[in-house]
Design a protein around this motif. Structure first.
Motif, PDB file in Angstrom:
ATOM      1  N   ARG A   2      12.063 -17.919 -16.694  1.00 57.89           N
ATOM      2  CA  ARG A   2      11.992 -19.121 -17.512  1.00 57.89           C
ATOM      3  C   ARG A   2      11.569 -20.321 -16.660  1.00 57.89           C
ATOM      4  N   PRO A   3      10.859 -21.336 -17.206  1.00 56.79           N
ATOM      5  CA  PRO A   3      10.439 -21.473 -18.609  1.00 56.79           C
ATOM      6  C   PRO A   3       9.058 -20.905 -18.889  1.00 56.79           C
ATOM      7  N   LEU A   4       8.443 -20.182 -17.931  1.00 60.78           N
ATOM      8  CA  LEU A   4       7.106 -19.636 -18.149  1.00 60.78           C
ATOM      9  C   LEU A   4       7.137 -18.371 -18.992  1.00 60.78           C
ATOM     10  N   TRP A   5       8.294 -17.719 -19.052  1.00 60.81           N
ATOM     11  CA  TRP A   5       8.466 -16.482 -19.809  1.00 60.81           C
ATOM     12  C   TRP A   5       7.491 -15.411 -19.346  1.00 60.81           C
ATOM     13  N   ARG A   6       7.501 -15.188 -18.039  1.00 67.13           N
ATOM     14  CA  ARG A   6       6.768 -14.093 -17.426  1.00 67.13           C
ATOM     15  C   ARG A   6       7.764 -13.165 -16.738  1.00 67.13           C
ATOM     16  N   CYS A   7       7.395 -11.910 -16.613  1.00 66.21           N
ATOM     17  CA  CYS A   7       8.266 -10.918 -15.980  1.00 66.21           C
ATOM     18  C   CYS A   7       8.433 -11.238 -14.504  1.00 66.21           C
ATOM     19  N   ARG A   8       9.669 -11.171 -14.002  1.00 64.09           N
ATOM     20  CA  ARG A   8       9.908 -11.418 -12.578  1.00 64.09           C
ATOM     21  C   ARG A   8       9.282 -10.336 -11.715  1.00 64.09           C
ATOM     22  N   GLY A   9       9.178  -9.123 -12.264  1.00 62.04           N
ATOM     23  CA  GLY A   9       8.685  -8.013 -11.468  1.00 62.04           C
ATOM     24  C   GLY A   9       7.181  -7.937 -11.371  1.00 62.04           C
ATOM     25  N   CYS A  10       6.476  -8.094 -12.524  1.00 62.56           N
ATOM     26  CA  CYS A  10       5.024  -7.887 -12.532  1.00 62.56           C
ATOM     27  C   CYS A  10       4.225  -9.132 -12.825  1.00 62.56           C
ATOM     28  N   GLY A  11       4.870 -10.209 -13.277  1.00 63.41           N
ATOM     29  CA  GLY A  11       4.154 -11.449 -13.554  1.00 63.41           C
ATOM     30  C   GLY A  11       3.508 -11.497 -14.917  1.00 63.41           C
ATOM     31  N   ALA A  12       3.582 -10.408 -15.700  1.00 61.67           N
ATOM     32  CA  ALA A  12       2.963 -10.380 -17.025  1.00 61.67           C
ATOM     33  C   ALA A  12       3.829 -11.142 -18.028  1.00 61.67           C
ATOM     34  N   LEU A  13       3.233 -11.490 -19.180  1.00 62.22           N
ATOM     35  CA  LEU A  13       3.991 -12.159 -20.227  1.00 62.22           C
ATOM     36  C   LEU A  13       5.151 -11.272 -20.673  1.00 62.22           C
ATOM     37  N   TRP A  14       6.347 -11.864 -20.786  1.00 63.81           N
ATOM     38  CA  TRP A  14       7.527 -11.089 -21.196  1.00 63.81           C
ATOM     39  C   TRP A  14       7.679 -11.151 -22.715  1.00 63.81           C
ATOM     40  N   ARG A  95      -6.287   1.764 -17.582  1.00 69.95           N
ATOM     41  CA  ARG A  95      -6.401   1.970 -16.143  1.00 69.95           C
ATOM     42  C   ARG A  95      -7.419   1.026 -15.503  1.00 69.95           C
ATOM     43  N   GLY A  96      -8.558   0.846 -16.127  1.00 67.99           N
ATOM     44  CA  GLY A  96      -9.598   0.016 -15.529  1.00 67.99           C
ATOM     45  C   GLY A  96      -9.272  -1.459 -15.483  1.00 67.99           C
ATOM     46  N   GLN A  97      -8.226  -1.885 -16.225  1.00 66.93           N
ATOM     47  CA  GLN A  97      -7.865  -3.304 -16.267  1.00 66.93           C
ATOM     48  C   GLN A  97      -6.632  -3.637 -15.427  1.00 66.93           C
ATOM     49  N   ARG A  98      -6.070  -2.649 -14.763  1.00 65.39           N
ATOM     50  CA  ARG A  98      -4.843  -2.880 -14.006  1.00 65.39           C
ATOM     51  C   ARG A  98      -5.141  -3.596 -12.697  1.00 65.39           C
ATOM     52  N   SER A  99      -4.274  -4.553 -12.358  1.00 66.10           N
ATOM     53  CA  SER A  99      -4.425  -5.293 -11.109  1.00 66.10           C
ATOM     54  C   SER A  99      -4.138  -4.372  -9.929  1.00 66.10           C
ATOM     55  N   ARG A 103      -0.561  -2.678  -8.822  1.00 64.01           N
ATOM     56  CA  ARG A 103      -0.407  -1.237  -8.631  1.00 64.01           C
ATOM     57  C   ARG A 103       0.143  -0.933  -7.241  1.00 64.01           C
ATOM     58  N   LEU A 104      -0.329  -1.687  -6.238  1.00 62.05           N
ATOM     59  CA  LEU A 104       0.186  -1.513  -4.874  1.00 62.05           C
ATOM     60  C   LEU A 104       1.667  -1.836  -4.817  1.00 62.05           C
ATOM     61  N   ARG A 105       2.047  -2.947  -5.414  1.00 62.06           N
ATOM     62  CA  ARG A 105       3.448  -3.351  -5.413  1.00 62.06           C
ATOM     63  C   ARG A 105       4.308  -2.303  -6.117  1.00 62.06           C
ATOM     64  N   ALA A 235      27.201   4.895  -0.009  1.00 65.36           N
ATOM     65  CA  ALA A 235      26.859   5.128  -1.409  1.00 65.36           C
ATOM     66  C   ALA A 235      25.350   5.250  -1.555  1.00 65.36           C
ATOM     67  N   SER A 236      24.919   6.001  -2.573  1.00 62.72           N
ATOM     68  CA  SER A 236      23.498   6.189  -2.840  1.00 62.72           C
ATOM     69  C   SER A 236      22.920   4.913  -3.447  1.00 62.72           C
ATOM     70  N   PRO A 237      21.730   4.484  -3.019  1.00 58.77           N
ATOM     71  CA  PRO A 237      21.154   3.246  -3.539  1.00 58.77           C
ATOM     72  C   PRO A 237      20.427   3.447  -4.863  1.00 58.77           C
ATOM     73  N   LEU A 238      20.332   2.392  -5.625  1.00 57.96           N
ATOM     74  CA  LEU A 238      19.486   2.354  -6.813  1.00 57.96           C
ATOM     75  C   LEU A 238      18.139   1.798  -6.378  1.00 57.96           C
ATOM     76  N   LEU A 239      17.061   2.504  -6.696  1.00 53.60           N
ATOM     77  CA  LEU A 239      15.720   2.101  -6.265  1.00 53.60           C
ATOM     78  C   LEU A 239      14.863   1.715  -7.458  1.00 53.60           C
ATOM     79  N   HIS A 240      13.924   0.813  -7.204  1.00 52.18           N
ATOM     80  CA  HIS A 240      12.954   0.417  -8.229  1.00 52.18           C
ATOM     81  C   HIS A 240      11.583   0.887  -7.773  1.00 52.18           C
ATOM     82  N   PHE A 241      10.931   1.703  -8.623  1.00 49.25           N
ATOM     83  CA  PHE A 241       9.640   2.281  -8.261  1.00 49.25           C
ATOM     84  C   PHE A 241       8.794   2.445  -9.508  1.00 49.25           C
ATOM     85  N   ARG A 242       7.590   1.854  -9.496  1.00 52.15           N
ATOM     86  CA  ARG A 242       6.658   1.920 -10.622  1.00 52.15           C
ATOM     87  C   ARG A 242       7.310   1.486 -11.935  1.00 52.15           C
ATOM     88  N   GLY A 243       8.059   0.392 -11.867  1.00 56.35           N
ATOM     89  CA  GLY A 243       8.626  -0.202 -13.072  1.00 56.35           C
ATOM     90  C   GLY A 243       9.865   0.464 -13.607  1.00 56.35           C
TER      91      GLY A 243
END
Length: 250
Positions: A2-14, A95-99, A103-105, A235-243
């Motif tokens: 907020r206040p842009l209302w974009r995703c914190r992870g990918c930057g796209a509109l939420w 696929r052809g429109q993906r940043s 994709r690297l991130r 303890a085992s970690p929680l991971l974030h990968f490909r969304g």
């Protein structure tokens, strides 16, 4: 974000593609609740975006239109235990429109952490690094418009909790992807610390003193000095990968 209302992870509109899939999965047994939840967020987004320069005309489609089928119901979700929403992502960018940078991130698996501070305020963060030295430091990218940053800036300190597989819903709640009736800290067991509240079942947490912060891309790069380290049993970690969330194989 907020206040842009974009995703914190990918930057796209939420709500972005991963957020929509998460909502469909979480509400697969209740087709009305997500529409009420998204409707409330749509109103909030409209007010904030209007103050930034005019209310967008497509908010209804953005927040609610995708969640309804042609007959007015939610998109189909398979209710069988262990089933997935679809074998492919129905909202995926072609696929052809993906940043390529996005994709690297997405291919960088990162630990999921919870940052909290007196206030209290909190935020799920998947960009936390630790640098050993004299003193030991902690760095992370966070949303500069988040309630967390405003509270950290005022308090000058914060706690970072290591999240594990049992904390998926907790992570979504503090990421703004899951409803939090009564507030973010209303459910669960919390331990008060001088640096902020931490979950009672946390595998470990660190207390940090804020040193500096600067803009970095769409985020804010926060640097802090580690003052306290509390670790319980390994303890085992929680991971974030490909969304999505993942855990290490047993």
């Amino acid at each position: 974000m907020r206040p842009l209302w974009r995703c914190r992870g990918c930057g796209a509109l939420w709500p972005c593609q991963p957020a929509r899939l998460t909502l469909l999965a979480e509400y697969r047994h209740d087709r009305v609740a997500p529409l009420i939840y998204l409707g409330a967020l749509m109103t909030e987004a409209g007010d904030q975006l209007a103050r930034l320069g005019g209310r967008p005309i497509d908010l209804h489609e953005r927040f609610l239109g995708w969640a309804r089928g042609r007959d007015g119901t939610m998109f189909h979700v398979n209710h069988e235990p262990g089933a997935e929403i679809h074998h492919t992502d129905p909202f995926a960018v072609p696929r052809g429109q993906r940043s390529p940078v996005r994709r690297l991130r997405g291919r960088l698996a990162t630990p999921v952490t919870l940052w909290t501070t007196p206030g209290p305020a909190g935020l799920t963060v998947s960009s936390t690094l630790v640098a050993e030295g004299e003193p030991d430091r902690l760095l992370g990218l966070i949303d500069p418009e988040s309630n967390l940053w405003a509270a950290v800036e005022e308090a000058g300190r914060f706690a970072v909790t290591l999240l594990g597989p049992p904390h998926r819903q907790l992570a979504d709640r503090f990421a703004g992807l899951f409803p939090a009736p009564g507030g973010l800290f209303a459910t669960g067991e919390w331990i008060d610390t001088p640096h902020g509240p931490v979950p009672g079942d946390a595998g470990g947490w660190v207390g940090c003193r804020l040193d500096s912060a600067r803009e970095c891309g769409w985020g804010l790069l926060v640097e802090a000095t580690i003052e306290t380290v509390e670790l319980t049993e390994e303890a085992s970690p929680l991971l974030h990968f490909r969304g999505r969330y993942h855990e290490l194989p047993a």
